[in-house]
Design a protein around this motif. Structure first.
Motif, mmCIF file in Angstrom:
data_model
loop_
_atom_site.group_PDB
_atom_site.id
_atom_site.type_symbol
_atom_site.label_atom_id
_atom_site.label_comp_id
_atom_site.label_asym_id
_atom_site.label_seq_id
_atom_site.Cartn_x
_atom_site.Cartn_y
_atom_site.Cartn_z
ATOM 1 N N ARG A 115 -9.967 -6.444 -1.328
ATOM 2 C CA ARG A 115 -9.370 -6.063 -2.611
ATOM 3 C C ARG A 115 -9.883 -4.711 -3.093
ATOM 4 O O ARG A 115 -10.225 -4.544 -4.264
ATOM 5 N N GLU A 119 -5.017 2.008 -6.484
ATOM 6 C CA GLU A 119 -4.248 1.525 -7.636
ATOM 7 C C GLU A 119 -2.759 1.761 -7.417
ATOM 8 O O GLU A 119 -2.372 2.801 -6.917
ATOM 9 N N GLY A 120 -1.987 0.801 -7.785
ATOM 10 C CA GLY A 120 -0.533 0.930 -7.638
ATOM 11 C C GLY A 120 0.003 0.224 -6.410
ATOM 12 O O GLY A 120 1.186 -0.090 -6.338
ATOM 13 N N LEU A 121 -0.852 -0.018 -5.445
ATOM 14 C CA LEU A 121 -0.361 -0.625 -4.199
ATOM 15 C C LEU A 121 -0.037 -2.111 -4.331
ATOM 16 O O LEU A 121 0.987 -2.559 -3.810
ATOM 17 N N PRO A 122 -0.876 -2.909 -5.007
ATOM 18 C CA PRO A 122 -0.476 -4.317 -5.157
ATOM 19 C C PRO A 122 0.887 -4.448 -5.842
ATOM 20 O O PRO A 122 1.673 -5.323 -5.487
ATOM 21 N N SER A 123 1.182 -3.554 -6.775
ATOM 22 C CA SER A 123 2.476 -3.637 -7.469
ATOM 23 C C SER A 123 3.636 -3.409 -6.522
ATOM 24 O O SER A 123 4.698 -4.002 -6.695
ATOM 25 N N LEU A 125 3.720 -4.236 -3.386
ATOM 26 C CA LEU A 125 3.906 -5.464 -2.627
ATOM 27 C C LEU A 125 4.517 -6.566 -3.476
ATOM 28 O O LEU A 125 5.338 -7.347 -2.994
ATOM 29 N N TRP A 126 4.153 -6.622 -4.745
ATOM 30 C CA TRP A 126 4.800 -7.602 -5.624
ATOM 31 C C TRP A 126 6.284 -7.270 -5.769
ATOM 32 O O TRP A 126 7.126 -8.159 -5.834
ATOM 33 N N TYR A 129 7.925 -8.627 -2.961
ATOM 34 C CA TYR A 129 7.922 -10.080 -2.981
ATOM 35 C C TYR A 129 9.030 -10.635 -3.868
ATOM 36 O O TYR A 129 9.725 -11.569 -3.507
ATOM 37 N N TRP A 130 9.213 -10.049 -5.033
ATOM 38 C CA TRP A 130 10.207 -10.576 -5.962
ATOM 39 C C TRP A 130 11.577 -9.931 -5.817
ATOM 40 O O TRP A 130 12.584 -10.513 -6.212
ATOM 41 N N ASN A 131 11.626 -8.666 -5.302
ATOM 42 C CA ASN A 131 12.884 -7.932 -5.312
ATOM 43 C C ASN A 131 13.396 -7.534 -3.938
ATOM 44 O O ASN A 131 14.440 -6.909 -3.828
ATOM 45 N N ASN A 212 -1.138 -4.144 4.997
ATOM 46 C CA ASN A 212 -1.235 -5.583 4.736
ATOM 47 C C ASN A 212 -0.566 -6.340 5.870
ATOM 48 O O ASN A 212 0.604 -6.722 5.814
#
Lengths: 398, 335, 268
Positions: A115, A119-123, A125-126, A129-131, A212
């Motif tokens: 982890r 900054e900004g990278l997890p977003s 991937l989310w 995931y959702w879109n 990832n």
């Protein structure tokens, strides 16, 4: 240098502390992830010298240091890890043939586990995931780029190829123009092609190159299943990034599906006589070799063949071309990260294009098109036009 | 279903407005609610009552009367000097059990919606949130609220048949502030309530306040994007002439040309001005969200394909750096 | 010191841009509409996990909804939560915020009460923002609202939260236990932990409770327990813009604009 495991750290007060502590687990993981790639490195530093970050910007990326850390099993969180655009400029020059890009991907994989990602990278991937796309755009709008053009839903019996547009050409307003141009050319050539519309899944390239690995494998499985379900045998893609990942990283379909970049497909059509250029363009054109067509896949000819066929075009090479081409700065997940003004590879590439005195800088990648056009605008270069091959080729058929 | 502590039979037909105040003056949303409340009160023939809590705030009653209140119920106590959710909920709960209002409005501010949320549960009544429209049925005295959901894509009308008070939080900036022309009665009532130090458990550790820019209330908004190359002075000159405010997209803010408080969009401010002029803005999705609700949008951009033109009433394809100075001159000669 | 018991209230919401309204039945059309975890609840979960990282404890997810919500609770488990509870019963359907907050509070009471209960500041669908205050009221505990940051002092058993105010910020302190509403986008939610994911989707148990399990008073749950009633529903009119082009030289455009502005602003 002593190799110590975490449990054996007994350091006497009088003796100097070890400069680094090697973690066997980290070392083993990196060997596994890269098939031992880092072990070949003998630390000559050619990679660092070749890297565009050092050549053109004030930001440092010591490629050699990352290789060293991978070799000995040291993992350190660092911002520089995320600078790498995976352009592979270093790779052909490495005297030991180290797969440097793989090593960066592997170290990034560890960063996700710890982890310590930028900054900004997890977003991003989310968003995927959702879109089902990294651009945080609504999935129900994926095919909106086509507007009134009714592209048939893909049917394996009727269609010669599946046109795979990709997330960037679906959602980025500049890159959408490439998709529109390509559709026009395919229709002019009478090609029966289909499209998956809003069901088109993401190829997952951004996730692979951002490191990832487990999430990439999940995306790969889902996307491969969609292709299999639809009976796809011939895939034509717009982005070299999608091309590379389908061709080289989708082990389950690479044997059953023929993947072509659209410049390769258009070249094929030209050779078969199914596509002809009738209009004369009368421009001087230069060409940006995309990293993922060029260095990664040794495809330098296709776009040049198309340019060659276009009547009235005078082609001029930039001084750094083919294997020596300069990355636009968008790869390795950097399309989704901020690069400070003045540190952008694309600014230099635009200057190199201007040196050829060509009127058009042709690209074959939506990232290149977007980044180079952005740079040209910021540099106030209104005369130089950036066009993807499809947009250029369309001029030849109208 | 379980009933509220008092119902239709025991209610006192009146419109109550909770007044929020800061630094010695009433918040705009309170004045907006009083203005709209006055209209409804006149329609129904009910009194308009303002509810004011605090310490040494009696001077604010005057403003409440100017904006239409017939009565102000003034609950002063040292322990109410700072807003605390527990102190204010307790005091107002006690007051409502005495006064039993049929309709209560609070501003849909952070404190307002917390207060409304706790009160509604304590009173076992319903609460309509962030209302953009208010109407009272003349026959039944039932409050009908217009609210939006699903990111603004869906509008709903909501009411409560039997539960009282009918509570609603009101979205700031929707209703206009109007001083009253009629002469309401102007009574101040001081209700009894108890509050002890043990009742208060929220402690203020630190508070830093400063000058702030609030674009949400702007009527005219001049927004600048990358295409103006940081020349916000030029836009400011235009804004002065039109009595407007300047805003920006993210790139100029990131580049340091203008403060982040002026950033418009999904990660910035969402406004609903009467007029917005977008200068040198491409019109990316996340910016457009910030000006979608504007009555009129004018867009100036060099690129004929800029997406902003899909969201504009008036489209000008041209160089903003040439057009705006000439526009400033033209406006100056008109004045 | 007993382990911190942290709750996160999580809602699953449909993607707003895909929602349509059936004006005849006055119902939201949900078929074929994709869902996601309410984005502010992801910020709440991230804040909860950050508390767990720093102070230890257990993070439990709580959601009221149909069985299909289970998938999303498992996503929450794969991000880092330890337990998940789904409150599911046809009788819970049609709840407004009074009934919803009652139901959530009943579950928390059944679980022995929590130390910190985190909620997103509002939901992407209803966007009332009333759930945090309502839950705090039913539980008769304190609250900290619109927090961008939270710290705990476990010796003094208090929490200190930071929230933005116009032109600045303030820091407030309340005793544990308390409810937190978390400011949207105040942090970056961590992504799924793939090592945890296989446990989250296979061995992990999502405990499902109905009204009887909660010993809920049926007068307070679902449509029955909701004082507010929807009497009208419509899609907001699509903002139709005029798309009128003004051309000419910069000078001509400027003059036309000046005239246009005069007209527009006269009515302001």
């Amino acid at each position: 240098m002593t190799r110590q495991t975490k449990e054996e750290t007994t350091i006497e007060n009088e003796q100097p502390q070890p400069a680094i502590i090697i973690d066997d687990d980290v070392w083993e993981q990196l060997i596994d992830l890269t098939d031992g790639a880092a072990a070949l490195c003998y630390q000559c530093g050619t990679c660092t010298a070749a890297c565009p970050w050092g050549q053109f910007t004030n930001l440092d990326l010591s490629v050699r240091t990352f290789l060293r850390q991978a070799q000995i099993g040291v993992f350190q969180a660092s911002e520089a890890l995320w600078l790498c655009t995976t352009c592979a400029q270093c790779q052909p020059l490495c005297p030991r043939g180290v797969n440097i890009v793989d090593v960066f991907r592997a170290i990034r994989t560890l960063a996700w586990q710890n982890r310590t990602v930028a900054e900004g990278l997890p977003s991003i991937l989310w968003s995927l995931y959702w879109n089902d796309n990294p651009w945080s755009q609504p999935p129900s709008q994926r095919s909106a780029w086509a507007g009134d053009i009714a592209i048939p839903q893909f049917n394996a019996q009727e269609h010669e190829i599946l046109l795979y547009v990709g997330c960037t050409s679906s959602y980025d307003s500049r890159a959408q123009q490439i998709a529109l141009a390509l559709v026009q050319i395919l229709r002019a050539a009478g090609i029966q092609f289909g499209y998956l519309g809003n069901l088109e899944p993401c190829c997952g390239e951004a996730v692979l190159n951002l490191g990832n690995r487990p999430y990439f494998e999940e995306i790969r499985a889902k996307t491969a299943a969609v292709f299999t379900q639809h009976g796809v045998t011939d895939l034509v893609v717009i982005s070299p990034h999608c091309y590379d990942v389908f061709k080289n990283h989708y082990n389950t379909i690479s044997k059953t599906i023929q993947v072509q970049h659209y410049t390769q497909f258009l070249t094929q059509l030209l050779e078969e006589g199914r596509l002809r250029f009738s209009r004369s363009i009368n421009k001087q054109v230069t060409y940006q070799d995309p990293c993922y067509l060029g260095r990664h896949n040794a495809e330098y000819a296709a776009a040049r063949t198309i340019i060659d066929h276009l009547p009235g075009v005078e082609f001029r090479e930039m001084s750094r071309n083919r294997e020596d081409g300069l990355c636009c700065g968008g790869g390795g997940g950097r399309m989704w990260l901020e690069t400070p003004a003045g540190e952008r590879f694309a600014d230099h590439r635009v200057k190199e294009a201007l040196e050829t005195k060509a009127q058009i800088l042709a690209t074959a990648c939506p990232f290149c098109a977007v980044c180079l056009e952005d740079s040209a605008k910021n540099l106030g270069q209104t005369e130089l036009e950036i066009m993807d091959i499809a947009e250029l080729a369309r001029l030849g058929i109208e | 279903m379980a009933s509220s502590f008092y119902g239709v039979e025991d209610q006192v037909q009146a419109i109550w407005v909770y007044l929020e105040h800061r630094d010695g003056s009433l918040e705009n949303v309170s004045l907006e609610m009083l203005s709209e409340g006055r209209v409804l009160a006149d329609q129904m023939g009910w009194p308009l009552v303002a509810l004011l809590l605090g310490h040494s705030v009696e001077n604010l009653c005057q403003d409440a009367f100017i904006y239409g209140a017939d009565q102000v119920w003034l609950a002063e106590h040292k322990l109410l000097e700072n807003f605390t959710i527990e102190g204010y909920t307790s005091a107002i709960y006690q007051i409502f059990l005495q006064s039993k209002p049929s309709v209560v409005f609070l501003g849909a501010t952070h404190d307002g919606r917390d207060l409304a949320g706790r009160l509604a549960v304590r009173l076992r009544t319903g609460l309509n949130a962030d209302c953009t429209g208010l109407r009272i049925d003349p026959d039944t005295g039932v409050l009908i609220c217009e609210v939006s959901g699903f990111g603004g894509g869906v509008l709903a009308l909501i009411e409560m048949q039997t539960h009282r008070p009918q509570m609603a939080t009101v979205r700031p900036g929707v209703f206009s502030m109007r001083q009253t022309t009629s002469t309401p009665s102007k009574t101040i009532i001081r209700p009894t309530f108890t509050i002890e130090p043990e009742d208060i458990y929220t402690k203020y550790i630190e508070r830093i306040e400063g000058d702030y820019v609030d674009l949400t209330g702007s009527t005219v908004l001049i927004a600048g994007g990358r295409g103006i190359d940081g020349d916000f002075q030029m836009l400011d000159a235009l804004a002065q002439l039109l009595n407007g405010e300047i805003g920006a997209t993210r790139p100029p803010v990131d580049d340091g040309y203008i403060e982040r408080e002026r950033q418009i969009g999904q990660t910035g401010v969402v406004c609903s001005p009467r007029l917005t002029i977008c200068c040198g803005i491409s019109g990316a999705f996340h910016f457009v969200v910030g000006i979608e609700k504007a009555d009129t949008v004018i867009a100036i951009n060099k690129d004929p394909k800029a997406p902003i033109f899909d969201h504009a009433d008036y489209c000008i394809v041209g160089d903003v750096k040439q057009i705006v100075p000439k526009l400033i001159d033209a406006l100056k000669t008109k004045v | 010191m007993p382990e911190l018991n942290i709750f996160v209230c999580m809602k699953v919401v449909p993607k707003s841009e895909e929602i349509r309204v059936n004006t005849e039945t006055m119902a939201i059309i949900r078929e074929g509409v994709r869902s996601e975890i309410n984005p502010p609840d992801m910020n709440a979960l991230e804040m909860a996990l950050s508390l767990k990282d720093r102070y230890g404890g257990q993070v439990s997810l709580l959601s009221m909804g149909p069985a299909s919500f289970e998938f999303y609770l498992r996503v929450g488990l794969s991000v880092g939560a330890d337990r998940a509870y789904l409150l599911s019963d046809p009788q819970f359907a049609g709840a407004d915020t009074l009934a919803t907050t009652y139901t959530l509070a009943q579950a928390i009471i059944k679980l022995g009460g929590g130390d910190i209960i985190l909620c997103g500041d509002e939901s992407a669908d209803g966007a009332t923002g009333q759930v945090p205050a309502g839950v705090a009221e039913w539980l008769d505990i304190g609250q900290l609202s619109m927090l961008t940051n939270l710290e705990l002092d476990l010796t003094r058993r208090v929490g200190r939260g930071r929230r933005d105010i116009k032109g600045g910020y303030e820091i407030l302190e309340v005793p544990i236990p308390f409810v937190v509403s978390v400011q949207t986008a105040c942090n970056e939610p961590r992504f799924i932990d793939f090592e945890r994911k296989s446990w989250a989707f296979t061995e992990a148990q999502v405990i499902t409770w109905n009204a009887a399990d909660l010993e809920a008073d049926i007068e307070y749950i679902g449509l029955r327990g909701s004082p507010t009633v929807v009497t009208g529903l419509a899609e907001a009119a699509d903002r139709d813009r005029q798309h009128e082009y003004i051309d000419g030289t910069p000078q001509e455009i400027a003059l036309k604009l000046a005239g246009l502005l005069e007209d527009i602003l006269e009515s302001v």
